[in-house]
Design a protein around this motif. Structure first.
Motif, PDB file in Angstrom:
ATOM      1  N   SER A  25      26.811  95.715  50.318  1.00  0.00           N
ATOM      2  CA  SER A  25      27.239  96.809  49.449  1.00  0.00           C
ATOM      3  C   SER A  25      28.613  97.313  49.859  1.00  0.00           C
ATOM      4  CB  SER A  25      26.224  97.958  49.525  1.00  0.00           C
ATOM      5  OG  SER A  25      26.126  98.433  50.862  1.00  0.00           O
ATOM      6  N   SER A  26      29.376  96.458  50.614  1.00  0.00           N
ATOM      7  CA  SER A  26      30.647  96.903  51.165  1.00  0.00           C
ATOM      8  C   SER A  26      31.795  96.809  50.169  1.00  0.00           C
ATOM      9  CB  SER A  26      30.990  96.073  52.412  1.00  0.00           C
ATOM     10  OG  SER A  26      31.133  94.705  52.075  1.00  0.00           O
ATOM     11  N   GLY A  27      31.585  96.145  49.037  1.00  0.00           N
ATOM     12  CA  GLY A  27      32.665  95.957  48.083  1.00  0.00           C
ATOM     13  C   GLY A  27      33.221  97.258  47.552  1.00  0.00           C
ATOM     14  N   MET A  28      32.382  98.230  47.298  1.00  0.00           N
ATOM     15  CA  MET A  28      32.811  99.531  46.795  1.00  0.00           C
ATOM     16  C   MET A  28      31.878 100.579  47.365  1.00  0.00           C
ATOM     17  SD  MET A  28      33.211 100.690  42.814  1.00  0.00           S
ATOM     18  CE  MET A  28      33.953  99.117  42.390  1.00  0.00           C
ATOM     19  N   ALA A  29      32.432 101.698  47.727  1.00  0.00           N
ATOM     20  CA  ALA A  29      31.660 102.732  48.405  1.00  0.00           C
ATOM     21  C   ALA A  29      30.389 103.103  47.649  1.00  0.00           C
ATOM     22  CB  ALA A  29      32.518 103.977  48.612  1.00  0.00           C
ATOM     23  N   GLY A  30      29.246 102.938  48.314  1.00  0.00           N
ATOM     24  CA  GLY A  30      27.973 103.365  47.749  1.00  0.00           C
ATOM     25  C   GLY A  30      27.319 102.413  46.776  1.00  0.00           C
ATOM     26  N   MET A  31      27.965 101.290  46.462  1.00  0.00           N
ATOM     27  CA  MET A  31      27.374 100.358  45.492  1.00  0.00           C
ATOM     28  C   MET A  31      26.188  99.608  46.104  1.00  0.00           C
ATOM     29  SD  MET A  31      28.833 100.278  42.420  1.00  0.00           S
ATOM     30  CE  MET A  31      28.806  98.630  41.704  1.00  0.00           C
ATOM     31  N   MET A  32      25.147  99.423  45.292  1.00  0.00           N
ATOM     32  CA  MET A  32      23.987  98.651  45.722  1.00  0.00           C
ATOM     33  C   MET A  32      24.262  97.165  45.497  1.00  0.00           C
ATOM     34  SD  MET A  32      21.909 101.010  46.726  1.00  0.00           S
ATOM     35  CE  MET A  32      23.336 102.019  47.179  1.00  0.00           C
ATOM     36  N   ASP A  33      23.712  96.313  46.348  1.00  0.00           N
ATOM     37  CA  ASP A  33      23.843  94.878  46.107  1.00  0.00           C
ATOM     38  C   ASP A  33      22.656  94.398  45.276  1.00  0.00           C
ATOM     39  OD1 ASP A  33      21.686  94.712  47.852  1.00  0.00           O
ATOM     40  OD2 ASP A  33      22.880  93.985  49.544  1.00  0.00           O
ATOM     41  N   ASP A  34      22.622  93.118  44.978  1.00  0.00           N
ATOM     42  CA  ASP A  34      21.570  92.569  44.113  1.00  0.00           C
ATOM     43  C   ASP A  34      20.179  92.773  44.711  1.00  0.00           C
ATOM     44  OD1 ASP A  34      23.461  91.764  42.292  1.00  0.00           O
ATOM     45  OD2 ASP A  34      23.552  89.689  43.011  1.00  0.00           O
ATOM     46  N   ALA A  35      20.079  92.645  46.038  1.00  0.00           N
ATOM     47  CA  ALA A  35      18.775  92.808  46.695  1.00  0.00           C
ATOM     48  C   ALA A  35      18.268  94.241  46.524  1.00  0.00           C
ATOM     49  CB  ALA A  35      18.883  92.451  48.174  1.00  0.00           C
ATOM     50  N   ASP A  36      19.171  95.204  46.636  1.00  0.00           N
ATOM     51  CA  ASP A  36      18.792  96.611  46.456  1.00  0.00           C
ATOM     52  C   ASP A  36      18.278  96.851  45.032  1.00  0.00           C
ATOM     53  OD1 ASP A  36      19.575  97.433  49.044  1.00  0.00           O
ATOM     54  OD2 ASP A  36      21.651  97.641  48.403  1.00  0.00           O
ATOM     55  N   MET A  37      19.022  96.331  44.061  1.00  0.00           N
ATOM     56  CA  MET A  37      18.653  96.550  42.665  1.00  0.00           C
ATOM     57  C   MET A  37      17.323  95.865  42.336  1.00  0.00           C
ATOM     58  SD  MET A  37      20.846  98.615  41.448  1.00  0.00           S
ATOM     59  CE  MET A  37      20.485  98.519  39.680  1.00  0.00           C
ATOM     60  N   THR A  38      17.107  94.686  42.905  1.00  0.00           N
ATOM     61  CA  THR A  38      15.842  93.977  42.682  1.00  0.00           C
ATOM     62  C   THR A  38      14.677  94.762  43.278  1.00  0.00           C
ATOM     63  OG1 THR A  38      16.936  91.822  42.688  1.00  0.00           O
ATOM     64  CG2 THR A  38      14.572  91.848  43.142  1.00  0.00           C
ATOM     65  N   LYS A  39      14.898  95.313  44.456  1.00  0.00           N
ATOM     66  CA  LYS A  39      13.860  96.128  45.109  1.00  0.00           C
ATOM     67  C   LYS A  39      13.507  97.333  44.234  1.00  0.00           C
ATOM     68  CE  LYS A  39      13.080  99.089  49.160  1.00  0.00           C
ATOM     69  NZ  LYS A  39      13.670  99.621  50.428  1.00  0.00           N
ATOM     70  N   LEU A  40      14.532  97.958  43.693  1.00  0.00           N
ATOM     71  CA  LEU A  40      14.300  99.141  42.863  1.00  0.00           C
ATOM     72  C   LEU A  40      13.558  98.770  41.578  1.00  0.00           C
ATOM     73  CD1 LEU A  40      14.938 102.187  42.903  1.00  0.00           C
ATOM     74  CD2 LEU A  40      16.974 101.691  41.525  1.00  0.00           C
ATOM     75  N   GLU A  41      13.963  97.656  40.973  1.00  0.00           N
ATOM     76  CA  GLU A  41      13.329  97.218  39.724  1.00  0.00           C
ATOM     77  C   GLU A  41      11.851  96.890  39.911  1.00  0.00           C
ATOM     78  OE1 GLU A  41      15.635  93.915  38.458  1.00  0.00           O
ATOM     79  OE2 GLU A  41      17.393  95.120  37.913  1.00  0.00           O
ATOM     80  N   LYS A  42      11.506  96.389  41.102  1.00  0.00           N
ATOM     81  CA  LYS A  42      10.123  95.980  41.359  1.00  0.00           C
ATOM     82  C   LYS A  42       9.256  97.132  41.871  1.00  0.00           C
ATOM     83  CE  LYS A  42      11.082  91.085  42.244  1.00  0.00           C
ATOM     84  NZ  LYS A  42      10.986  89.973  43.226  1.00  0.00           N
ATOM     85  N   SER A  43       9.871  98.274  42.108  1.00  0.00           N
ATOM     86  CA  SER A  43       9.117  99.430  42.613  1.00  0.00           C
ATOM     87  C   SER A  43       8.577 100.267  41.467  1.00  0.00           C
ATOM     88  CB  SER A  43      10.020 100.306  43.490  1.00  0.00           C
ATOM     89  OG  SER A  43      10.538  99.585  44.575  1.00  0.00           O
ATOM     90  N   SER A  44       7.587 101.069  41.780  1.00  0.00           N
ATOM     91  CA  SER A  44       7.047 102.008  40.795  1.00  0.00           C
ATOM     92  C   SER A  44       6.342 103.136  41.537  1.00  0.00           C
ATOM     93  CB  SER A  44       6.067 101.306  39.843  1.00  0.00           C
ATOM     94  OG  SER A  44       4.968 100.780  40.559  1.00  0.00           O
ATOM     95  N   GLY A  45       6.070 104.228  40.814  1.00  0.00           N
ATOM     96  CA  GLY A  45       5.362 105.348  41.407  1.00  0.00           C
ATOM     97  C   GLY A  45       6.156 106.018  42.505  1.00  0.00           C
ATOM     98  N   THR A  46       5.458 106.473  43.534  1.00  0.00           N
ATOM     99  CA  THR A  46       6.121 107.189  44.627  1.00  0.00           C
ATOM    100  C   THR A  46       7.077 106.286  45.412  1.00  0.00           C
ATOM    101  OG1 THR A  46       4.220 106.720  46.076  1.00  0.00           O
ATOM    102  CG2 THR A  46       4.229 108.838  44.906  1.00  0.00           C
ATOM    103  N   ALA A  47       6.772 104.982  45.472  1.00  0.00           N
ATOM    104  CA  ALA A  47       7.666 104.045  46.157  1.00  0.00           C
ATOM    105  C   ALA A  47       9.011 103.977  45.425  1.00  0.00           C
ATOM    106  CB  ALA A  47       7.033 102.660  46.227  1.00  0.00           C
TER     107      ALA A  47
END
Length: 217
Positions: free
Chosen positions: A137-159
């Motif tokens: 995520s070093s390309g731009m300050a605070g940007m998520m990488d693909d792994a982060d976005m995939t993790k978020l997409e696969k999460s639900s509920g309190t997680a």
């Protein structure tokens, strides 16, 4: 009975022509009034163009960087609608969308007015910001990488709530950093004003999200 001579007919035609000319002059005068308005409009456009040119490289960097940064925040916020369990997280996500979507449109307008490239939706970080290190995520300050976005997409509920808040805090911190650079080095007044709004608004949201994360902890 009085007969109509050619001379009389000619005189009548001249009178009619004079009347028509006078009417046309009145119409043109009325249009001339509108012409003044058009001139004012043209002047305003010229002023706007001149104002649009009062920018520097930092202003361009700010807009070209913040557009994809905001777009990712919108992607994250959109996931909250059917994945978040907390009404507070859903409300926060809705507010993020409401604030950042119009800012994307505004910055796009600036770049077009300046004759600069507008980052395309969906393009990679390498395409939008060439020459930068985009690993993790070093390309731009605070940007998520693909792994982060995939993790978020696969999460639900309190997680999802926890992942969303954690990632969005980092994302907002990056935006505040970018906005701070614009405030320090930018020249374009509207861009500096937007940067100020970003610092104020997202700093407050960071505090809100940290409070929500504290509740979950």
């Amino acid at each position: 009975m009085t007969s109509t001579t050619p001379r009389t007919r000619t005189l009548s035609r001249r009178v009619a022509l004079a009347a028509a000319t006078a009417t046309a002059a009145l119409v043109l005068a009325a249009c001339g009034g509108g012409g003044d308005d058009d001139g004012a409009t043209s002047g305003s456009s010229a002023s706007a163009t001149a104002s649009a040119g009062a920018h520097n490289a930092q202003d361009v960097t700010f807009a070209q960087g913040m557009i994809p940064h905001h777009r990712q925040a919108l992607e994250m916020a959109e996931l909250a609608a059917d994945r978040a369990s907390s009404s507070e997280v859903k409300d926060l996500a809705a507010r993020i969308e409401k604030a950042q979507d119009p800012e994307i449109e505004t910055m796009t307008g600036w770049l077009k007015a300046w004759g600069e490239d507008v980052p395309e939706a969906g393009e990679s970080m390498d395409e939008s910001m060439p020459g930068m290190d985009h690993s993790g995520s070093s390309g731009m300050a605070g940007m998520m990488d693909d792994a982060d976005m995939t993790k978020l997409e696969k999460s639900s509920g309190t997680a999802f709530d926890t992942a969303f808040l954690t990632m969005m805090v980092e994302h907002h911190e990056g935006a505040v950093e970018m906005a701070g650079a614009e405030k320090d080095k930018g020249r374009y007044g509207p861009a500096a004003a937007m940067a100020d709004d970003i610092v104020t608004g997202q700093t407050a949201e960071i505090a809100e999200m940290n409070q929500l994360l504290g509740k979950k902890g």
